[in-house]
Structures are given as C-alpha cells and as structure tokens.
Design a protein around this motif. Structure first.
Motif, PDB file in Angstrom:
ATOM      1  N   PHE A   1       0.833  -1.187   0.000  1.00  0.00           N
ATOM      2  CA  PHE A   1       0.000   0.000   0.000  1.00  0.00           C
ATOM      3  C   PHE A   1       0.877   1.250   0.000  1.00  0.00           C
ATOM      4  CE2 PHE A   1      -4.146  -1.815   1.997  1.00  0.00           C
ATOM      5  CZ  PHE A   1      -4.148  -2.809   1.027  1.00  0.00           C
ATOM      6  N   SER A   2       0.387   2.290  -0.674  1.00  0.00           N
ATOM      7  CA  SER A   2       1.130   3.554  -0.695  1.00  0.00           C
ATOM      8  C   SER A   2       0.838   4.412   0.522  1.00  0.00           C
ATOM      9  CB  SER A   2       0.795   4.335  -1.971  1.00  0.00           C
ATOM     10  OG  SER A   2      -0.585   4.685  -1.994  1.00  0.00           O
ATOM     11  N   ASN A   3      -0.364   4.268   1.135  1.00  0.00           N
ATOM     12  CA  ASN A   3      -0.770   5.149   2.237  1.00  0.00           C
ATOM     13  C   ASN A   3      -0.776   4.451   3.586  1.00  0.00           C
ATOM     14  OD1 ASN A   3      -2.916   3.466   1.824  1.00  0.00           O
ATOM     15  ND2 ASN A   3      -4.478   5.074   1.862  1.00  0.00           N
ATOM     16  N   ALA A   4      -0.168   3.266   3.660  1.00  0.00           N
ATOM     17  CA  ALA A   4      -0.075   2.537   4.920  1.00  0.00           C
ATOM     18  C   ALA A   4       1.065   1.529   4.806  1.00  0.00           C
ATOM     19  CB  ALA A   4      -1.384   1.821   5.253  1.00  0.00           C
ATOM     20  N   PRO A   5       1.752   1.235   5.908  1.00  0.00           N
ATOM     21  CA  PRO A   5       2.844   0.254   5.863  1.00  0.00           C
ATOM     22  C   PRO A   5       2.287  -1.169   5.822  1.00  0.00           C
ATOM     23  CG  PRO A   5       2.601   1.079   8.088  1.00  0.00           C
ATOM     24  CD  PRO A   5       1.623   1.863   7.251  1.00  0.00           C
ATOM     25  N   ILE A   6       1.552  -1.482   4.776  1.00  0.00           N
ATOM     26  CA  ILE A   6       0.842  -2.750   4.661  1.00  0.00           C
ATOM     27  C   ILE A   6       1.268  -3.459   3.378  1.00  0.00           C
ATOM     28  CG2 ILE A   6      -1.418  -3.831   4.345  1.00  0.00           C
ATOM     29  CD1 ILE A   6      -2.654  -1.641   6.007  1.00  0.00           C
ATOM     30  N   THR A   7       1.559  -4.748   3.503  1.00  0.00           N
ATOM     31  CA  THR A   7       1.706  -5.609   2.339  1.00  0.00           C
ATOM     32  C   THR A   7       0.468  -6.506   2.261  1.00  0.00           C
ATOM     33  OG1 THR A   7       2.993  -7.191   3.643  1.00  0.00           O
ATOM     34  CG2 THR A   7       4.211  -5.583   2.329  1.00  0.00           C
ATOM     35  N   TYR A   8       0.035  -6.752   1.043  1.00  0.00           N
ATOM     36  CA  TYR A   8      -1.244  -7.432   0.801  1.00  0.00           C
ATOM     37  C   TYR A   8      -1.004  -8.637  -0.089  1.00  0.00           C
ATOM     38  CZ  TYR A   8      -5.880  -8.142  -1.343  1.00  0.00           C
ATOM     39  OH  TYR A   8      -7.046  -8.675  -1.810  1.00  0.00           O
ATOM     40  N   ARG A   9      -1.651  -9.750   0.256  1.00  0.00           N
ATOM     41  CA  ARG A   9      -1.568 -10.950  -0.566  1.00  0.00           C
ATOM     42  C   ARG A   9      -2.932 -11.636  -0.582  1.00  0.00           C
ATOM     43  NH1 ARG A   9      -0.895 -16.439  -0.853  1.00  0.00           N
ATOM     44  NH2 ARG A   9       0.722 -17.223  -2.285  1.00  0.00           N
ATOM     45  N   SER A  10      -3.525 -11.738  -1.778  1.00  0.00           N
ATOM     46  CA  SER A  10      -4.811 -12.405  -1.910  1.00  0.00           C
ATOM     47  C   SER A  10      -4.589 -13.877  -2.238  1.00  0.00           C
ATOM     48  CB  SER A  10      -5.645 -11.741  -2.996  1.00  0.00           C
ATOM     49  OG  SER A  10      -5.077 -11.990  -4.270  1.00  0.00           O
ATOM     50  N   ARG A  11      -5.686 -14.617  -2.409  1.00  0.00           N
ATOM     51  CA  ARG A  11      -5.612 -16.005  -2.844  1.00  0.00           C
ATOM     52  C   ARG A  11      -5.626 -16.058  -4.374  1.00  0.00           C
ATOM     53  NH1 ARG A  11      -4.426 -15.610   1.604  1.00  0.00           N
ATOM     54  NH2 ARG A  11      -5.469 -16.440   3.453  1.00  0.00           N
ATOM     55  N   ASP A  12      -5.189 -17.196  -4.924  1.00  0.00           N
ATOM     56  CA  ASP A  12      -5.301 -17.333  -6.364  1.00  0.00           C
ATOM     57  C   ASP A  12      -6.781 -17.421  -6.745  1.00  0.00           C
ATOM     58  OD1 ASP A  12      -5.731 -19.779  -5.245  1.00  0.00           O
ATOM     59  OD2 ASP A  12      -4.483 -20.895  -6.653  1.00  0.00           O
ATOM     60  N   PHE A  13      -7.055 -17.056  -7.977  1.00  0.00           N
ATOM     61  CA  PHE A  13      -8.429 -16.947  -8.449  1.00  0.00           C
ATOM     62  C   PHE A  13      -8.518 -17.664  -9.789  1.00  0.00           C
ATOM     63  CE2 PHE A  13     -11.856 -14.888 -10.783  1.00  0.00           C
ATOM     64  CZ  PHE A  13     -12.858 -14.772  -9.828  1.00  0.00           C
ATOM     65  N   TYR A  14      -9.466 -18.596  -9.920  1.00  0.00           N
ATOM     66  CA  TYR A  14      -9.603 -19.311 -11.180  1.00  0.00           C
ATOM     67  C   TYR A  14     -11.073 -19.637 -11.425  1.00  0.00           C
ATOM     68  CZ  TYR A  14      -9.345 -23.209  -7.844  1.00  0.00           C
ATOM     69  OH  TYR A  14      -9.543 -24.044  -6.768  1.00  0.00           O
ATOM     70  N   ALA A  15     -11.393 -19.835 -12.694  1.00  0.00           N
ATOM     71  CA  ALA A  15     -12.786 -20.076 -13.077  1.00  0.00           C
ATOM     72  C   ALA A  15     -12.826 -20.813 -14.400  1.00  0.00           C
ATOM     73  CB  ALA A  15     -13.542 -18.761 -13.193  1.00  0.00           C
ATOM     74  N   VAL A  16     -13.861 -21.652 -14.566  1.00  0.00           N
ATOM     75  CA  VAL A  16     -14.159 -22.299 -15.845  1.00  0.00           C
ATOM     76  C   VAL A  16     -15.655 -22.146 -16.079  1.00  0.00           C
ATOM     77  CG1 VAL A  16     -12.249 -23.935 -15.823  1.00  0.00           C
ATOM     78  CG2 VAL A  16     -14.385 -24.536 -14.696  1.00  0.00           C
ATOM     79  N   GLY A  17     -16.022 -21.896 -17.320  1.00  0.00           N
ATOM     80  CA  GLY A  17     -17.432 -21.666 -17.602  1.00  0.00           C
ATOM     81  C   GLY A  17     -17.800 -22.060 -19.011  1.00  0.00           C
ATOM     82  N   ALA A  18     -19.093 -22.189 -19.227  1.00  0.00           N
ATOM     83  CA  ALA A  18     -19.622 -22.523 -20.551  1.00  0.00           C
ATOM     84  C   ALA A  18     -20.923 -21.768 -20.744  1.00  0.00           C
ATOM     85  CB  ALA A  18     -19.849 -24.030 -20.691  1.00  0.00           C
ATOM     86  N   GLY A  19     -21.207 -21.423 -21.998  1.00  0.00           N
ATOM     87  CA  GLY A  19     -22.418 -20.667 -22.275  1.00  0.00           C
ATOM     88  C   GLY A  19     -22.972 -20.964 -23.648  1.00  0.00           C
ATOM     89  N   TRP A  20     -24.205 -20.547 -23.841  1.00  0.00           N
ATOM     90  CA  TRP A  20     -24.898 -20.650 -25.121  1.00  0.00           C
ATOM     91  C   TRP A  20     -25.536 -19.304 -25.408  1.00  0.00           C
ATOM     92  CZ3 TRP A  20     -30.014 -19.719 -26.239  1.00  0.00           C
ATOM     93  CH2 TRP A  20     -30.450 -20.078 -27.522  1.00  0.00           C
ATOM     94  N   ALA A  21     -25.471 -18.881 -26.663  1.00  0.00           N
ATOM     95  CA  ALA A  21     -25.995 -17.559 -27.001  1.00  0.00           C
ATOM     96  C   ALA A  21     -26.499 -17.539 -28.429  1.00  0.00           C
ATOM     97  CB  ALA A  21     -24.910 -16.494 -26.814  1.00  0.00           C
ATOM     98  N   ASN A  22     -27.514 -16.712 -28.637  1.00  0.00           N
ATOM     99  CA  ASN A  22     -27.955 -16.365 -29.983  1.00  0.00           C
ATOM    100  C   ASN A  22     -28.184 -14.862 -30.020  1.00  0.00           C
ATOM    101  OD1 ASN A  22     -30.416 -15.906 -28.736  1.00  0.00           O
ATOM    102  ND2 ASN A  22     -31.418 -17.720 -29.586  1.00  0.00           N
ATOM    103  N   ALA A  23     -28.955 -14.389 -30.970  1.00  0.00           N
ATOM    104  CA  ALA A  23     -29.113 -12.946 -31.129  1.00  0.00           C
ATOM    105  C   ALA A  23     -29.796 -12.292 -29.933  1.00  0.00           C
ATOM    106  CB  ALA A  23     -29.909 -12.648 -32.398  1.00  0.00           C
ATOM    107  N   ASP A  24     -30.630 -13.046 -29.184  1.00  0.00           N
ATOM    108  CA  ASP A  24     -31.402 -12.457 -28.091  1.00  0.00           C
ATOM    109  C   ASP A  24     -31.030 -13.010 -26.716  1.00  0.00           C
ATOM    110  OD1 ASP A  24     -32.937 -10.905 -29.888  1.00  0.00           O
ATOM    111  OD2 ASP A  24     -34.204 -12.639 -30.316  1.00  0.00           O
ATOM    112  N   TRP A  25     -30.662 -14.286 -26.644  1.00  0.00           N
ATOM    113  CA  TRP A  25     -30.396 -14.936 -25.364  1.00  0.00           C
ATOM    114  C   TRP A  25     -28.902 -15.157 -25.168  1.00  0.00           C
ATOM    115  CZ3 TRP A  25     -33.822 -16.130 -21.510  1.00  0.00           C
ATOM    116  CH2 TRP A  25     -35.185 -16.059 -21.821  1.00  0.00           C
ATOM    117  N   ASN A  26     -28.482 -15.074 -23.906  1.00  0.00           N
ATOM    118  CA  ASN A  26     -27.129 -15.477 -23.535  1.00  0.00           C
ATOM    119  C   ASN A  26     -27.210 -16.101 -22.144  1.00  0.00           C
ATOM    120  OD1 ASN A  26     -24.355 -15.515 -22.561  1.00  0.00           O
ATOM    121  ND2 ASN A  26     -23.881 -14.166 -24.282  1.00  0.00           N
ATOM    122  N   VAL A  27     -26.907 -17.396 -22.066  1.00  0.00           N
ATOM    123  CA  VAL A  27     -26.985 -18.145 -20.809  1.00  0.00           C
ATOM    124  C   VAL A  27     -25.598 -18.702 -20.508  1.00  0.00           C
ATOM    125  CG1 VAL A  27     -28.106 -20.024 -19.560  1.00  0.00           C
ATOM    126  CG2 VAL A  27     -29.378 -18.748 -21.309  1.00  0.00           C
TER     127      VAL A  27
END
Length: 717
Positions: free
Chosen positions: A620-646
């Motif tokens: 952080f620039s405004n505090a003596p803090i170091t930050y560490r998040s968790r890893d982030f991952y995702a997998v997804g699937a979808g179907w779409a046409n001119a009007d719908w997107n699921v």
C-alpha cells in the motif's frame, strides 16, 4: 509490308513531317502483332499451363495508429458477450487489464481507463445494458484531444451502430450459489426518436451471507501503571458473521445527438442499506489477564443518493468546439457502530451525514489544419460534508475540500506521430472545522505515440502531478475503535507530488496475434501514510496520518493475445514483475511476480471460458501494509444467440476455505496481521442470463444508462 509502305507514302505526301510519329506508332503495333502470332505458334507446339493460387483477402481486425488502436470484434465474440465489459474481456485487448473481482478497467500501469460509448461517457454499471451485437469497433485511445472525451488520459470508445427510431429492452439476472444469497437483476430500456434517445435503468442487488469478516492478530507497545513500556498481544478470532446488503438504483437519461451537437442529462437515485453487519467471537490477551474474553461488533448503515450529470458538446465554425460537463451529487448517510468487549465499556457511535459534491469541467478546442490542435480547459468543484456523531463521542463537523484548475494543451498529429502535452496549475483548499490548508501546484503531462505502420505502435508517457488525500483522512475528530485503539485524521495533512513514466510497445502483426510489452515507474514524494502514536498516557494508541517518506512502484510486463483455429480458440496471458519500495520511517522492499491468463473457445452457438490469476500481491502507498490475496480461477460454458445469452461458471472449485486475503502491517508501536474472509475466494457457481428484445423499425442501441454514484463520505472507519 508493301501495303504499309504505300500507306506511309500517301500520308507523307499529305501531311509531311507529322507522319513520322504515326509511322513509329503503326510499326510498333505491327511488331507486337507478329510477336503474338509467334507466341501462338509456340503454344501450339508445346502446351504449358499455370495454375493460379487462390487469393484470400482477410480484413484486419486490429490496427494501430498514432492516435488510437482499433479492434473489431468478431460475430462470435459479440454473441458470447453478455455486456460491454464482457466484450472487452472477449477481445483481450493487450493494452488494458480487467480485474475479475472488482471489474475495474485499467491500463497496464494500473491507471484508470475511462469508458465511452459513441463518444459519450458510460459508467461501468451502465455498460450492462449494452447489446453487443450492435458494436462495430472498439478504440483504445491515449490522451485524446477530442473534447467529447472530457480530458480523459486513457479511454476505450465503443462505437455502436445508431438508428433513426425504435428501441429495445434488456433483462439481466446474475445469481451465485454455494455462498448464500448473492443476486443481481436489472432492466434496461432504450427508446429513440429522431435526434432524441431516452434510457431508463432499474436494478435490484441483494446479498446475504455469513462469511464476510476478518481475524486480527495485533501487538501493541503500551505503558503500564508506572510508565514502563510493555508489549500487549491482542488476538481477535471471529466465530459468527452475518452480512446483508440491499441496493436499488434507478437512473433516467435523455440524449440529444446530431453531428455538431451532443446534449445529455442524467438523473439517478440509489438506495443502499446494510441492515446487518454483525461479527462476534473470542478475544485473547497476552500477557493473559483472564480467560474467555468475547467481543461483538454491529455496523448497520444505509444511504440515499441523488445525482445529476450533464454533457454539452457543440462543434462551432472555424474548427472550434466546446464541451462542458457539470455534475452534482448528494448523499445522506446513517451509520452506526456498537462494539462490546469483555474488558472495556461498550463503544457506541452513531453518524448522520449530508454530503455534496459539485464539479464542472469545460474545454474549448481549436484545430489548425490537420496536424495541430490547441485545447484550453478549466475544472472546479467542491466536496462538502455536514457530519454529526453521537453516542460515546459527540461531534458536529463542517468539512470542505474545494479546487480550481486551468490547463493548456497542444497536440501535434502526423501520419506516424502523435504528440500530446499539457500544463497547468491547480489550487486546492481544505477546511476542517475552520482549520484551513491551502496548496497551489503545477502539473504536466506529455504523451508521445509513434506508429510507423498499422502493425506497430510505441508509446511514451510522462506525468508530474498531485495526490490529494481523502477528506476522511483530514477529519479532526478522535473516535475509539477498540479497547486499545483510537482513530483520527490530520487537518494539516499536505498533498503529495508524484512522477510517472511509462513506456510501451504494441505489435499487431496479424489477426492471430496481439502483443504489448510495457514498463512503468511511479514515485510519490512525501506521501500521506498512517502513523501510530501513544494516546491516553500511553495506555492506548492513536492512528493518524502524516507526510513521510516516498513510495516507489515499478513493473515490467508482457500482455499477449493469440488466436488459433480460425479465431475459434483464443489465449491471453499477462506475466509481470513488480518492484515496490517504501522509504522514510517505514523502510521496506516488496517485489512480487504475478500472472494472469485466460482462454476462450467458440463452438457454433456455444462458448467455453477459463481464467486464472495468481495471488495479487502489493504494497500500500498510504499505509505500511503488504497485501496478498488467494489465487483466483474459473471455468465456464455458455450458449448464445441474437437475443439470449446463458452462462454457467464455476469459481475456485477446489477452495473450501473462506479466507480471501492476508494483510501485514508493521510499525514501531503497532503490528497487525489481518485475515479477511469473503465469498470471492470460496467455491461457487454463477448463473447469468440476459435476454434482449427490440421494438420499432430502426433501433438505436448503445451507451446504456446505469447506476450512478453518490458523494464521497467523510465518516471515519
């Protein structure tokens, strides 16, 4: 040949010397004819055939220029995208980054990128209503002098097809499973008639879970009854959490648009409430004074915001143009805190606040020929807070933070170069309950782009500017946070100057590859930072803010977008090495390495996506803090046409824990390790659906309206 000689003789008799050129002309053509006849005889003797190769002309889907880079989305990318931000993810533009959790759009240096649709500003929430099928191209610009961009340093302009009249309505729903209630639903509707376009946006966002809090391990250097120093360890372990939030934004907007005039007026209202923010658990003190200490913390709050923003653009004769954007925000906040611990008297803090934010930006442009542009800009505004505390501490506050600035810009644009430079002065004054602090400072921006052709672009950027602390960092009230910690601000906290230098190279050799190599340097001088000092004769600590030391951040990275299988398979990867340095009373170095990667595969009307991000690490620039998040991952699937997107997406499927990040703070008198909990890092399933239907003969779509923000709060937290 005899006939040819006879003709020439006759012509020579009739016209004299004028026939000489005619003789040459006729002779040349006769020789050419004999050559053709000879060739025909050769072909008859020996037949030779050459097969011509098929010539395929491929349209360029990404092009670089000195002023902007253009990306043309494919039909598959547009169909698979549920909103404008999703389309930017599908495009995987190598010059920008999109945070998967916060959905913030930045450049590779972490600087904010303003989003525009058809040269008109659009908030992130407003982009949800966009029907991506209408998008024609996406432009990434650095320091555009077009006044419609309102002086934005970096911008993404989404160009959408416009129609004469008609409209459409878009319904969106987003639900998370396995993490409690997490639901978002909104309706966007647009109607156009001739020069006018009307937008309305209504949404309902609701969250209810039991996993949003933190554990805190802290060490205090205090004084005992005889004035001697000792170290107290205080560990706060959470056992029960309940978090609930409801948000209901409504926005209406009217736009008048011609080739030379753009007028837009936006009016928005938003109600946001946290009826439950509760956390309770056990406390442990070392040296131990007793066993089985407990704590509980309840922080309910609610706010109502009303805002107006306008955009007025006029193209004038003689290559003049002006643009003005007024903005007025009002927010009423009610915030309560009740903290009870076994060792101390309960802390009760009730805050009622009225906050206003006024701002006006105005620019006038003059173009000289095709290469030179001058721009004069003025900015001004004020943040006003009326705040009253009751309970354990009683205060009545009147805060102001006003500013006024003027700048002069010059742009030189050629076929290969684009030079932008501006310089100006800014005046600021904060008034915290009568304690005034005034600052006047210069600022400079220089941006140079060189693009020798449509495949290469080199960009260099320099900035000298200012960092202004938030008004809550200047609050003069002293509020108790727990049994050993008090909070306050510093009304005399000074602004900080900073220097930025960025260098990037973009290479777009074909539609199959896009690459951006970059390096960034940032230094904040005499920065604002939290400090801890003895309070109550040393029996507690007071957290405040001071100016001390410099903060230096630099990084090098490479962002690449690769398309295979005729564009059906797409990869994006962005590794970067960061270097962080803090000087002054908090002397520390932190150099993390991070990688972001994503893949997309299109199969007719189906699409499949995968995303991975290593733990985010920063200082952080405004505090003596170091930050560490968790890893982030995702997998997804979808179907779409001119009007719908699921779309169905699985996030962090192998993470059974709820802790999302670790924060480490270290000062001479106070040390802290905080573990944050939340739903973002836990395994969850997300279902998102959009449905769009149009009406009218010619539909105008794009630049959808959305939730508007409120005024900044000054409540200490």
């Amino acid at each position: 040949m005899i006939c040819f000689a006879y003709i020439c003789t006759v012509l020579d008799t009739k016209f004299g010397n004028m026939v000489i050129d005619l003789r040459k002309f006729v002779a040349a053509h006769i020789c050419l004819c004999f050559g053709v006849f000879a060739s025909a005889e050769e072909v008859a003797d020996s037949v030779r055939t050459d097969e011509l190769k098929e010539v395929v002309v491929e349209a360029r889907m990404q092009e670089a220029s000195p002023t902007f880079t253009t990306y043309t989305p494919t039909a598959k990318q547009k169909t698979a995208s549920q909103n404008a931000l999703d389309l930017l993810r599908q495009l995987a533009i190598p010059q920008i980054q999109i945070n998967p959790i916060e959905n913030a759009v930045t450049d590779n240096a972490g600087e904010e990128v303003a989003i525009f649709i058809n040269y008109l500003p659009a908030a992130k929430e407003e982009m949800e209503g966009l029907r991506t099928a209408d998008v024609r191209r996406v432009e990434y610009l650095e320091f555009p002098t077009d006044p419609r961009f309102r002086g934005a340093k970096r911008a993404v302009n989404i160009v959408v097809q416009e129609y004469a009249y008609g409209g459409y309505t878009k319904l969106s729903a987003n639900e998370n499973f396995l993490v409690g209630l997490s639901s978002r639903a909104n309706i966007f509707s647009k109607f156009s008639y001739k020069r006018m376009t009307y937008d309305i946006f209504v949404a309902s966002n609701n969250w209810n879970n039991h996993h949003a809090g933190s554990d805190i391990e802290s060490m205090y250097t205090l004084k005992n009854e005889v004035g001697a120093d000792y170290t107290l360890s205080r560990n706060e372990t959470t056992d029960k959490i309940h978090f609930r939030q409801n948000q209901y934004p409504v926005t209406f907007r009217a736009t008048y648009n011609t080739e030379k005039i753009q007028i837009r007026n936006t009016l928005g209202f938003s109600h946001s409430a946290y009826p439950i923010q509760s956390q309770s658990g056990s406390l442990e003190y070392l040296p131990a004074q007793a066993d089985n200490y407990t704590f509980s913390r309840h922080i309910p709050s609610r706010s109502n915001s009303l805002n107006y923003s306008g955009t007025f653009f006029f193209a004038l004769p003689h290559d003049f143009s002006i643009n003005a954007t007024p903005q007025i925000l009002y927010t009423h906040n009610n915030n309560s805190l009740t903290y009870a611990a076994s060792l101390a008297e309960p802390i009760v803090r009730n805050a009622r606040e009225n906050a206003w934010h006024y701002r006006v930006d105005a620019y006038i442009n003059k173009r000289f020929g095709q290469s030179h542009t001058l721009m004069l800009g003025v900015n001004g505004g004020d943040i006003v807070n009326r705040l009253r505390y009751s309970g354990s501490a009683v205060y009545s506050d009147r805060f102001h933070n006003a500013f006024a600035a003027g700048l002069l810009c010059y742009q030189l644009k050629t076929q290969k170069f684009n030079l932008y430079t501006d310089a100006g002065f800014c005046w600021e004054q904060s008034d915290i309950n009568g304690i005034k602090n005034t600052d006047t400072y210069p600022f400079v921006h220089i941006n140079l782009n060189y693009s020798p052709n449509s495949k290469n672009a080199l960009s260099a950027y320099f900035q000298y500017a200012n960092n202004t602390p938030g008004i809550n960092q200047k609050a003069s009230d002293v509020l108790r946070d727990n049994e050993f910690m008090y909070l306050t601000g510093n009304p005399l906290l000074d602004n900080s100057r900073h220097v930025t230098f960025n260098l990037s190279y973009t290479w777009l050799p074909s539609n199959k590859l896009g690459l951006s190599a970059y390096g960034n340097f940032f230094e904040m001088i005499d920065r604002q930072i939290t400090a801890y000092e003895p309070y109550d004769d040393g029996r507690a600590l007071l957290r405040t803010y001071i100016n001390n030391g410099n903060y230096i951040q630099s990084e090098i990275g490479l962002a690449a977008n690769i398309k295979l299988l005729d564009g059906n398979l797409q990869f994006y990867v962005n590794p970067k090495q960061c270097f962080n340095r803090s000087t002054g009373m908090y002397d520390k170095t932190y150099n993390p390495f991070q990688v972001t990667a994503q893949a997309t595969y299109y199969l007719k009307q189906f699409y499949f996506q995968a995303y991975y991000q290593t733990p985010q690490k920063m200082m952080f620039s405004n505090a003596p803090i170091t930050y560490r998040s968790r890893d982030f991952y995702a997998v997804g699937a979808g179907w779409a046409n001119a009007d719908w997107n699921v779309r169905l997406t699985a996030y962090n499927v192998f993470n059974s824990h709820w802790d999302s990040a670790d924060l480490y703070l270290e000062t001479p008198l106070y040390k802290e390790h905080k573990t944050n909990f939340g739903t973002n890092s836990h395994a969850r399933l997300n279902l998102s659906v959009t449905y769009t239907f149009g009406y009218g003969k010619k539909v105008q779509r794009g630049n959808e309206v959305g939730e508007q923000s409120g005024a900044n709060s000054a409540i200490l937290k």
